[in-house]
Each structure stands twice: as C-alpha cells, then as structure tokens.
Design a protein around this motif. Sequence first.
Motif, mmCIF file in Angstrom:
data_model
loop_
_atom_site.group_PDB
_atom_site.id
_atom_site.type_symbol
_atom_site.label_atom_id
_atom_site.label_comp_id
_atom_site.label_asym_id
_atom_site.label_seq_id
_atom_site.Cartn_x
_atom_site.Cartn_y
_atom_site.Cartn_z
ATOM 1 N N ASN A 63 0.861 -1.178 0.000
ATOM 2 C CA ASN A 63 0.000 0.000 0.000
ATOM 3 C C ASN A 63 0.898 1.229 0.000
ATOM 4 O O ASN A 63 1.508 1.566 1.017
ATOM 5 N N VAL A 104 0.904 10.825 -8.988
ATOM 6 C CA VAL A 104 -0.331 10.715 -9.775
ATOM 7 C C VAL A 104 -0.159 11.389 -11.130
ATOM 8 O O VAL A 104 -0.552 10.846 -12.167
ATOM 9 N N LEU A 114 -2.276 6.161 -12.143
ATOM 10 C CA LEU A 114 -2.767 5.851 -10.807
ATOM 11 C C LEU A 114 -4.252 6.143 -10.654
ATOM 12 O O LEU A 114 -4.963 5.421 -9.946
ATOM 13 N N LEU A 118 -7.082 3.739 -9.236
ATOM 14 C CA LEU A 118 -7.852 4.074 -8.042
ATOM 15 C C LEU A 118 -9.351 4.164 -8.306
ATOM 16 O O LEU A 118 -10.163 3.645 -7.528
ATOM 17 N N ASN A 121 -11.414 0.930 -11.838
ATOM 18 C CA ASN A 121 -10.862 -0.431 -11.784
ATOM 19 C C ASN A 121 -11.993 -1.422 -11.524
ATOM 20 O O ASN A 121 -13.059 -1.058 -11.013
#
Length: 232
Positions: A63, A104, A114, A118, A121
């Motif tokens: 993470n 990002v 990214l 985020l 997806n």
Amino acid sequence: MNSTSTHKPRPMVDLIVSIAIPSFILMKLSGENDLGATGGLIAALAFPLGWGIFELIKYRKFNFIALLGLLSVLLTGGIGLFELDNKWLAIKEAAIPAVIGVAVLVSTFTPYPLVRALLFNPDVMDVEKIKQRLAEHNSTGAFEKRLLKATYLVVCSFAFSAAMNYILAKWLVTSPAGTPEFNEQLGQLTLYSYPMIALPSMLMMLGVFYYLWRTIRDLTGLRLEEVMAAKK
C-alpha cells in the motif's frame, strides 16, 4: 480464510489509533512530571507506527499510501528526537501529499495511470460493461479526455493538502523540538489537521468520484447501479 481478502476499512479505529491517542499523549502526557518530552513523543508515535506495521504485515498488501504514512511518522520522530529545526517539520508535512500528487501526475505518462487504478478499476466499477457501452456510443476518446481531467483534479486536491499542511505546521508548531511545548503543539497539529485538511481533501476526492460517475452516465447512459461492480 485469506486475511488479504477479508480486510475491511476501519475508519474509527484508524482515527483513534493514529490521531486521538497520539494527540492526547503529546498534549497531556509530555510534561516533565509525566512521560517527558522524549518519552511522550516516542509513546505517541508508537501508536500509528505500530498500527501501520501491523496492517502491512497482517494483510500482506503493498500500500503506497500506507508506506508513505509510516515514513511520515518516522520522519516526525526523527525531527523531534534529534531536535531539528521546525522548518523541517513543515517541509515534511507538505512533502508527503506533494509526493503523492506528483506520482499521480507522472503516472499519466506511463501505461499505468494511478487515477485509473484508483477510480476506474474492476473492484469499483464494471469496467468491461462501461468500455463496451463507450465503444457503442463512439465516446471512448471523450471519456479518456475527461479521465485525464479527473487526474488533474486529484492532483489539485493533493496540492491543496500540501499547502495547508505547510501553513498549519508553520502556524501551530513554533517551539523548539525536544521540549514539552513542541510535543503539545505537535499534538494540536495532529488533531487539527483532520478537520482542516483531511476532511476538505476527502470532499474534493468525493467530488472527483462524482464527476467521473456523471461522465460515465452522460457518455454511456448507464445508471449508478449498472456502473458499480457486482459483489463477488
């Protein structure tokens, strides 16, 4: 049962362990008659640091945000324990969201943006259905442009967080590191940063989610319940 698949967010626990308890220790237990400046700082930092390591080890998931959080705690501890100049605390507070924002932005020039990972997806949305409907409406190009705009909005939210973190740190933390006063002000910084920075940033991110959903609805005609990924 695999713990990685059963992990659920626990925002109240996160708030208590990472904000409430450390703030209380720094503001109330860092005096000379209690834990002292160094002892109070170590005790306060031990809670978010221990919780972050526990989460990473137990759920065994990389993470990026969690790792930056752990790095932030370690840097804060280093600034306090080595009694560095307060300017480094303000720089550190601004650097973490700034790094995320830059990551990002840079990711948009790679095959793995990214924001797409985020927001767009398969765990969040029915990506295949959306792509199929976009192709049917000849709207794939328009969607990509709006997704790029959503990326810039996310970057702006992190830029806001970085600027506010710096301003708040410079405003609140004025005492030399290694003193009880420094710990108390650090506790205030931790406590105030949630309503003054985290909540507005969260609202900005929700706004980006809403913008993306409106984009999908306008370009595909799909309703919200048709867009969301089915629970497995």
